[in-house]
Scaffold this motif. Structure first.
Motif, PDB file in Angstrom:
ATOM      1  N   UNK A   1      -3.706  -3.692   3.379  1.00 17.72           N
ATOM      2  CA  UNK A   1      -2.319  -3.701   2.902  1.00 17.72           C
ATOM      3  C   UNK A   1      -1.647  -2.391   3.297  1.00 17.72           C
ATOM      4  N   UNK A   2      -0.322  -2.403   3.282  1.00 16.89           N
ATOM      5  CA  UNK A   2       0.481  -1.243   3.700  1.00 16.89           C
ATOM      6  C   UNK A   2       1.267  -0.725   2.498  1.00 16.89           C
ATOM      7  N   UNK A   3       1.289   0.597   2.347  1.00 23.50           N
ATOM      8  CA  UNK A   3       2.081   1.251   1.308  1.00 23.50           C
ATOM      9  C   UNK A   3       3.129   2.130   1.985  1.00 23.50           C
ATOM     10  N   UNK A   4       4.388   1.890   1.663  1.00 17.95           N
ATOM     11  CA  UNK A   4       5.477   2.688   2.205  1.00 17.95           C
ATOM     12  C   UNK A   4       5.544   4.040   1.481  1.00 17.95           C
ATOM     13  N   UNK A   5       6.181   5.056   2.089  1.00 18.01           N
ATOM     14  CA  UNK A   5       6.335   6.351   1.395  1.00 18.01           C
ATOM     15  C   UNK A   5       7.066   6.198   0.061  1.00 18.01           C
ATOM     16  N   UNK A   6       6.594   6.927  -0.943  1.00 20.85           N
ATOM     17  CA  UNK A   6       7.164   6.899  -2.292  1.00 20.85           C
ATOM     18  C   UNK A   6       7.119   5.504  -2.910  1.00 20.85           C
ATOM     19  N   UNK A   7       6.053   4.784  -2.578  1.00 18.82           N
ATOM     20  CA  UNK A   7       5.770   3.524  -3.238  1.00 18.82           C
ATOM     21  C   UNK A   7       4.312   3.512  -3.682  1.00 18.82           C
ATOM     22  N   UNK A   8       3.967   2.558  -4.546  1.00 21.68           N
ATOM     23  CA  UNK A   8       2.603   2.465  -5.047  1.00 21.68           C
ATOM     24  C   UNK A   8       2.234   0.999  -5.198  1.00 21.68           C
ATOM     25  N   UNK A   9       0.938   0.749  -5.277  1.00 25.11           N
ATOM     26  CA  UNK A   9       0.405  -0.592  -5.519  1.00 25.11           C
ATOM     27  C   UNK A   9      -0.382  -0.573  -6.830  1.00 25.11           C
ATOM     28  N   UNK A  10       0.075  -1.370  -7.779  1.00 29.26           N
ATOM     29  CA  UNK A  10      -0.641  -1.528  -9.042  1.00 29.26           C
ATOM     30  C   UNK A  10      -1.560  -2.734  -8.902  1.00 29.26           C
ATOM     31  N   UNK A  11      -2.858  -2.529  -9.111  1.00 30.23           N
ATOM     32  CA  UNK A  11      -3.844  -3.573  -8.833  1.00 30.23           C
ATOM     33  C   UNK A  11      -4.478  -4.091 -10.121  1.00 30.23           C
TER      34      UNK A  11
END
Length: 285
Positions: free
Chosen positions: A57-67
């Motif tokens: 998966x890809x995370x953009x700058x100043x973003x997060x992934x809650x899993x």
């Protein structure tokens, strides 16, 4: 629920490993195609590698992934770029960027009971992703509603204008009011994992039904203050004039003449229009 670091690996390295394993499994399948047991193992290995690909998966700058994993929170990934994690983890995007929120114009009563119109701008960002996602239903809506509630509460604790006995007013102390508003909003948004960077008043005015009366009141206060300053200066000038006349012995005035001179000088100095002098040519007085 507090935020914790979720499991993830470098996506480029993971993609390279999966690609190598995919190629080796295909070669193995082709090489041992004539043996009855080898193709089955190679096919299973190919399927396992194929299942691992969706873990990228890809995370953009100043973003997060809650899993989450079957409803349980397993962590948050904030490293930007290509990442890999267990494919069974459900991933949800959440922005960590700074945002602006401007409230509507609220009609409230100030500390003295006067109806006023007030609005504010709030600068905020998500600080704890777990609290933002799991502690409140919609953290963006929560920010807007709680910010307006804090603004209403803050506006009732201060007067619009500074009067005798007041220490802080909404119009005359913007810095103190902004700090108070920021503290009030932050206390309400702590549960949602939101950090308030700045809060300031963007609109402040008397309500239309009393605006005219309050304007006249402000004008009267300004006139009284100006007149007080003029009278204070005039009294000082009259006092200096009498002292100079007495010191240089230019003329000797009795108390009645002094009173008349003081009256005339105050009229000249405090009057709004130019005075017309009258020349006395008949006697000393």
């Amino acid at each position: 629920m507090k935020e914790k670091v979720g499991f993830s690996l470098n996506g480029y390295l993971a993609a390279l490993i999966l690609l190598v394993l995919q190629v080796l499994s295909v070669i193995s399948l082709i090489s041992y195609a004539d043996q009855p047991s080898a193709p089955i193992g190679s096919i299973l290995f190919i399927l396992i590698v194929g299942v691992c690909w969706p873990g990228l998966f890809i995370i953009q700058p100043n973003q997060a992934k809650v899993m989450t994993f079957f409803g349980s929170y397993v962590g948050t990934v904030k490293h930007s770029g290509l990442r890999w994690t267990i494919p069974l983890f459900v991933r949800r995007n959440i922005s960590l960027r700074i945002r602006n929120f401007e409230s509507g114009q609220l009609k409230v009563n100030d500390n003295h009971g006067n109806p006023i119109e007030i609005a504010a701008v709030v600068v905020w960002a998500v600080d704890d992703t777990a609290e933002a996602v799991f502690e409140v239903d919609d953290y963006e809506s929560y920010v807007s509603i709680q910010s307006e509630a804090a603004l209403r509460n803050m506006a009732t604790t201060y007067p619009y204008d500074l009067h005798e006995g007041d220490a802080v007013a909404l119009r005359s102390h913007p810095k103190e009011v902004s700090e108070s508003l920021k503290t009030e909003i932050q206390q309400r948004l702590d549960k949602a994992g939101v950090h308030v960077l700045e809060a300031r008043i963007s609109h402040l005015a008397y309500a239309p039904e009393i605006a005219s009366a309050m304007l006249q009141r402000q004008q009267a206060s300004a006139i009284v203050a100006a007149r007080s300053k003029i009278v204070e200066g005039a009294v000082g000038m009259v006092e200096a004039a009498l002292a100079k006349l007495s010191e240089k012995e230019i003329v000797d005035l009795d108390e009645e003449r002094k009173a008349a001179m003081v009256s005339n000088l105050l009229v000249v100095l405090c009057g709004e229009h130019n005075t017309q002098p009258v020349i006395n040519a008949g006697s000393l007085y």
